[in-house]
Design a protein around this motif. Structure first.
Motif, PDB file in Angstrom:
ATOM      1  N   HIS A 153      60.214 -13.229 -32.981  1.00  0.00           N
ATOM      2  CA  HIS A 153      60.649 -13.915 -34.099  1.00  0.00           C
ATOM      3  C   HIS A 153      61.147 -15.226 -33.519  1.00  0.00           C
ATOM      4  CE1 HIS A 153      61.594 -14.718 -38.159  1.00  0.00           C
ATOM      5  NE2 HIS A 153      62.784 -15.025 -37.827  1.00  0.00           N
ATOM      6  N   ARG A 154      62.219 -15.052 -32.667  1.00  0.00           N
ATOM      7  CA  ARG A 154      62.652 -16.316 -31.900  1.00  0.00           C
ATOM      8  C   ARG A 154      61.727 -17.361 -31.531  1.00  0.00           C
ATOM      9  NH1 ARG A 154      67.933 -18.496 -30.653  1.00  0.00           N
ATOM     10  NH2 ARG A 154      67.019 -20.636 -29.986  1.00  0.00           N
ATOM     11  N   LEU A 155      60.779 -16.638 -30.696  1.00  0.00           N
ATOM     12  CA  LEU A 155      59.701 -17.497 -29.957  1.00  0.00           C
ATOM     13  C   LEU A 155      58.963 -18.104 -31.050  1.00  0.00           C
ATOM     14  CD1 LEU A 155      58.631 -15.151 -26.951  1.00  0.00           C
ATOM     15  CD2 LEU A 155      60.015 -17.318 -26.799  1.00  0.00           C
ATOM     16  N   ALA A 156      58.838 -17.352 -32.080  1.00  0.00           N
ATOM     17  CA  ALA A 156      57.689 -18.073 -33.185  1.00  0.00           C
ATOM     18  C   ALA A 156      58.436 -19.182 -33.639  1.00  0.00           C
ATOM     19  CB  ALA A 156      57.661 -17.076 -34.314  1.00  0.00           C
ATOM     20  N   LEU A 157      59.929 -18.871 -33.983  1.00  0.00           N
ATOM     21  CA  LEU A 157      60.710 -20.215 -34.683  1.00  0.00           C
ATOM     22  C   LEU A 157      60.844 -21.297 -33.467  1.00  0.00           C
ATOM     23  CD1 LEU A 157      63.806 -18.416 -36.065  1.00  0.00           C
ATOM     24  CD2 LEU A 157      61.837 -19.719 -37.310  1.00  0.00           C
ATOM     25  N   ASP A 158      60.912 -21.056 -32.240  1.00  0.00           N
ATOM     26  CA  ASP A 158      60.902 -21.982 -31.386  1.00  0.00           C
ATOM     27  C   ASP A 158      59.690 -22.785 -30.975  1.00  0.00           C
ATOM     28  OD1 ASP A 158      63.418 -21.540 -30.244  1.00  0.00           O
ATOM     29  OD2 ASP A 158      62.730 -20.317 -28.692  1.00  0.00           O
ATOM     30  N   LEU A 159      58.495 -22.154 -31.347  1.00  0.00           N
ATOM     31  CA  LEU A 159      56.974 -22.805 -31.310  1.00  0.00           C
ATOM     32  C   LEU A 159      57.031 -23.559 -32.505  1.00  0.00           C
ATOM     33  CD1 LEU A 159      54.381 -22.945 -30.088  1.00  0.00           C
ATOM     34  CD2 LEU A 159      53.611 -20.896 -31.450  1.00  0.00           C
ATOM     35  N   GLU A 160      57.382 -23.292 -33.590  1.00  0.00           N
ATOM     36  CA  GLU A 160      57.153 -24.076 -35.053  1.00  0.00           C
ATOM     37  C   GLU A 160      58.165 -25.167 -34.725  1.00  0.00           C
ATOM     38  OE1 GLU A 160      57.678 -23.346 -39.789  1.00  0.00           O
ATOM     39  OE2 GLU A 160      58.680 -22.031 -38.375  1.00  0.00           O
ATOM     40  N   CYS A 161      59.324 -25.091 -34.110  1.00  0.00           N
ATOM     41  CA  CYS A 161      59.995 -26.294 -33.878  1.00  0.00           C
ATOM     42  C   CYS A 161      59.624 -27.324 -32.892  1.00  0.00           C
ATOM     43  CB  CYS A 161      61.629 -25.983 -33.397  1.00  0.00           C
ATOM     44  SG  CYS A 161      62.630 -25.136 -34.679  1.00  0.00           S
ATOM     45  N   LEU A 162      58.935 -26.634 -31.779  1.00  0.00           N
ATOM     46  CA  LEU A 162      58.247 -27.571 -31.030  1.00  0.00           C
ATOM     47  C   LEU A 162      57.030 -28.298 -31.530  1.00  0.00           C
ATOM     48  CD1 LEU A 162      57.882 -28.357 -27.797  1.00  0.00           C
ATOM     49  CD2 LEU A 162      56.264 -26.516 -27.668  1.00  0.00           C
ATOM     50  N   LEU A 163      56.235 -27.541 -32.213  1.00  0.00           N
ATOM     51  CA  LEU A 163      55.049 -28.099 -33.034  1.00  0.00           C
ATOM     52  C   LEU A 163      55.454 -29.424 -33.896  1.00  0.00           C
ATOM     53  CD1 LEU A 163      52.820 -24.997 -33.714  1.00  0.00           C
ATOM     54  CD2 LEU A 163      52.468 -26.903 -32.132  1.00  0.00           C
ATOM     55  N   LEU A 164      56.604 -29.050 -34.659  1.00  0.00           N
ATOM     56  CA  LEU A 164      57.135 -30.028 -35.691  1.00  0.00           C
ATOM     57  C   LEU A 164      57.593 -31.340 -34.997  1.00  0.00           C
ATOM     58  CD1 LEU A 164      58.738 -27.846 -38.295  1.00  0.00           C
ATOM     59  CD2 LEU A 164      56.788 -29.188 -38.577  1.00  0.00           C
TER      60      LEU A 164
END
Length: 83
Positions: free
Chosen positions: A35-46
């Motif tokens: 879940h944390r990695l998915a949030l990090d990925l989302e922030c990176l993409l944004l």
């Protein structure tokens, strides 16, 4: 329906199994990390200004959408099981 409640009560009355508890803890730790990695990925993409310059842009978005779909299914199954 009574049988289902009787089975659930019997399972809850069973003594804890150390191996099962360890596996549950490991599963929760892995799920939390994912879940944390998915949030990090989302922030990176944004935060990426130029998506065309990002080699993995489309794949990262697909991965994030897969994660969201899986989380949704897990949450629905959990809600159904708790009814």
């Amino acid at each position: 329906m009574r049988l289902m409640y009787a089975i659930a009560a019997a399972i809850n009355a069973m003594p804890p199994y150390p191996e099962l508890e360890r596996l549950r803890a490991e599963n929760e730790a892995l799920r939390s990390m994912a879940h944390r990695l998915a949030l990090d990925l989302e922030c990176l993409l944004l935060s990426t200004d130029n998506p065309a310059a990002t080699k993995w842009w489309a794949e990262a978005h697909a991965t994030l959408e897969s994660w969201r779909a899986m989380q949704s299914e897990i949450n629905k199954a959990y809600e159904e099981a708790c009814k």
